[in-house]
Design an enzyme around this catalytic site. Structure first.
Site, short mmCIF file in Angstrom:
data_model
loop_
_atom_site.label_atom_id
_atom_site.label_comp_id
_atom_site.label_asym_id
_atom_site.label_seq_id
_atom_site.Cartn_x
_atom_site.Cartn_y
_atom_site.Cartn_z
N HIS A 131 0.86 -1.18 0.00
CA HIS A 131 0.00 0.00 0.00
C HIS A 131 0.90 1.23 0.00
O HIS A 131 1.51 1.55 1.02
CB HIS A 131 -0.94 -0.01 1.21
CG HIS A 131 -1.90 -1.16 1.17
ND1 HIS A 131 -2.22 -1.91 2.28
CD2 HIS A 131 -2.60 -1.70 0.14
CE1 HIS A 131 -3.08 -2.86 1.94
NE2 HIS A 131 -3.33 -2.75 0.64
N HIS A 140 3.22 -2.81 6.80
CA HIS A 140 2.13 -1.88 6.45
C HIS A 140 2.04 -0.72 7.44
O HIS A 140 2.77 -0.67 8.43
CB HIS A 140 0.79 -2.63 6.47
CG HIS A 140 0.60 -3.58 5.34
ND1 HIS A 140 -0.22 -3.32 4.28
CD2 HIS A 140 1.13 -4.81 5.12
CE1 HIS A 140 -0.20 -4.34 3.44
NE2 HIS A 140 0.61 -5.26 3.93
N GLU A 183 1.42 3.96 2.65
CA GLU A 183 1.94 3.55 3.97
C GLU A 183 3.47 3.61 3.93
O GLU A 183 4.17 2.61 4.07
CB GLU A 183 1.40 2.15 4.30
CG GLU A 183 -0.13 2.15 4.40
CD GLU A 183 -0.76 0.78 4.35
OE1 GLU A 183 -2.00 0.70 4.23
OE2 GLU A 183 -0.02 -0.24 4.42
N GLU A 201 1.89 -3.79 11.39
CA GLU A 201 1.20 -2.51 11.21
C GLU A 201 1.80 -1.43 12.11
O GLU A 201 2.01 -1.66 13.30
CB GLU A 201 -0.28 -2.67 11.57
CG GLU A 201 -1.06 -3.59 10.64
CD GLU A 201 -1.39 -2.96 9.30
OE1 GLU A 201 -1.89 -3.69 8.42
OE2 GLU A 201 -1.14 -1.75 9.12
C1 GEM Z 1 -4.65 -4.97 5.97
S1 GEM Z 1 -4.33 -6.64 6.31
C2 GEM Z 1 -5.84 -7.39 6.10
C3 GEM Z 1 -6.44 -7.72 7.42
N1 GEM Z 1 -5.63 -8.74 7.97
C4 GEM Z 1 -5.99 -9.46 9.04
N2 GEM Z 1 -5.22 -10.47 9.41
N3 GEM Z 1 -7.07 -9.12 9.72
C5 GEM Z 1 -5.36 -4.84 4.62
O1 GEM Z 1 -4.76 -5.12 3.59
O2 GEM Z 1 -6.55 -4.47 4.65
C6 GEM Z 1 -3.31 -4.32 5.96
C7 GEM Z 1 -3.31 -2.86 5.65
O3 GEM Z 1 -4.16 -2.39 4.88
O4 GEM Z 1 -2.45 -2.19 6.16
ZN ZN Z 2 -1.51 -1.73 4.17
#
Ligand code: GEM
Ligand code: ZN
Length: 375
Positions: free
Chosen positions: A166, A259, A169, A335
């Site tokens: 992303h 992320h 980020e 994250e």
């Molecule tokens: C998230 S990761 C997806 C959700 N993962 C879990 N294990 N609940 C996304 O891609 O939506 C990461 C992000 O966007 O930073």
């Molecule tokens: Zn992300």
């Protein structure tokens, strides 16, 4: 007075900029996508005059609940960034600032430019541990570059780090910069031990096109790469296709996908508890990694994060879930916050590039804590 954004990761549209105390702006959507949230622009104006910049319609952004408690970032020299007074009125984001200089940059988070990305690759290459591997090209024609760190070997564990699927980020690439700096430090005992035990495959930027375009969440054609891992294609998601093909060649014993999170003001990880093949072995490895990371830095915590997936309910289009399932390995989404880490708050900077680098540095201690147990 005027505002520009035609530069690397620039993103703003000017509605009106006639009065310093009533500048009206809006954020451009990702190309061929409804997602928007990342902004980055330059203000040319008078110093020591109160400016009010109103970014309109942010209630329709990708994560509208993320604006509560968020403070925008600013810089005069594009190196040192600080937070400025920001509030969300339910529809618009209002930035109030009295610049001390005649030009100022504002951004959603500290930008990580493509030039800095290229510098990172070349700086890493100065180490004898590093080999650059170009896996192919993105839709805009940029290289997808992998750094192999250490020597592969039958007795070596295989650790993959991917970052910035992303593009908005940008803290993810700052994290990798801090991790790499330690990993290539011959005087660092953690690094020396790790490179005896493992080979690292590191992709500092999974989405260079989206990064340069000033996107929040997608690649050049509006595809969210973190939903492409079950069936990537060269047509829609070459970034994922090329990396996943390389993973199939090397195998994976551990993977961290880095992320940033718009809403949750903490550092946290999301594991593979919802994977069909989730086992006591993987659960034990996840627990060991989390305990080691808690020990390595107070910037990490396990109370706040995403809701745990129900057994068998993981979304296997998501990177870390797919890699964990495909390779039956330890895999996390890592994250970091766009706001601050409320556990160790710093109101002047909030979460920052420097703290992201330090977090990447400290994360290696947790990798070392589990590396011998990965298989
Ligand atoms: C998230 S990761 C997806 C959700 N993962 C879990 N294990 N609940 C996304 O891609 O939506 C990461 C992000 O966007 O930073
Ligand atoms: Zn992300």
């Amino acid at each position: 007075m005027f505002i520009s954004s035609h530069f690397d990761s620039g993103n703003i549209e000017v509605i009106s900029a006639q009065q310093a105390d009533d500048i009206r702006l809006r954020i451009r959507k990702d190309n061929q996508s409804e997602f928007f949230q990342w902004f980055h622009f330059k203000l040319y104006s008078e110093a020591d005059v109160a400016h009010r910049m109103v970014i309109e319609g942010v209630d329709k952004a990708a994560y509208p609940d993320a604006w509560e408690g968020y403070q925008a970032m600013a810089s005069y020299d594009r190196e040192h960034w600080f937070r400025v007074d920001t509030c969300f009125d339910g529809k618009n984001l209002i930035i109030d600032h009295v610049p001390e200089q005649e030009t100022v940059f504002y951004a959603y988070f500290v930008p990580y430019s493509y030039e800095r990305h290229l510098d990172l690759l070349q700086a890493a290459q100065q180490s004898s541990w590093v080999e650059q591997q170009v896996l192919g090209q993105t839709l805009d024609g940029r290289d997808m570059t992998l750094l192999q760190v250490g020597e592969p070997g039958a007795d070596k564990k295989v650790v993959w780090i991917t970052a910035r699927q992303h593009p908005g980020e940008s803290m993810a690439e700052w994290y990798v910069e801090g991790m790499l700096k330690r990993l290539l430090d011959d005087d660092d005992g953690v690094a020396r031990l790790l490179l005896d035990k493992a080979v690292f495959y590191i992709v500092p930027n999974m989405n260079p096109d989206g990064s340069v375009r000033g996107h929040l969440r997608t690649n050049a054609k509006g595809v969210n790469l973190n939903r492409e891992w079950q069936s990537p294609s060269m047509e829609n998601s070459p970034e994922v296709y090329l990396v996943r093909e390389r993973m199939l060649q090397t195998g994976v014993d551990m993977h961290l996908d880095i992320h940033g999170d718009e809403a949750i003001p903490y550092n946290f990880v999301a594991g593979c508890e919802g994977n069909p093949s989730y086992s006591e072995r993987i659960e034990g490895l996840e627990e060991a990694f989390k305990q080691a990371l808690l020990h390595a830095t107070p910037e990490f915590q396990v109370e706040h994060g995403y809701p745990r997936d129900e057994p068998g309910q993981a979304n296997l289009t998501v990177c870390s879930a797919n890699v964990g399932e495909t390779f039956d390995c330890l895999a996390f989404t890592v994250e970091m916050p766009f706001k601050d880490n409320d556990g160790v708050a710093n109101p002047l900077t909030g979460w920052s590039d420097i703290r992201s680098q330090q977090f990447g540095h400290d994360s290696l201690a947790a990798v070392l804590a589990v590396v011998d147990k990965l298989r």
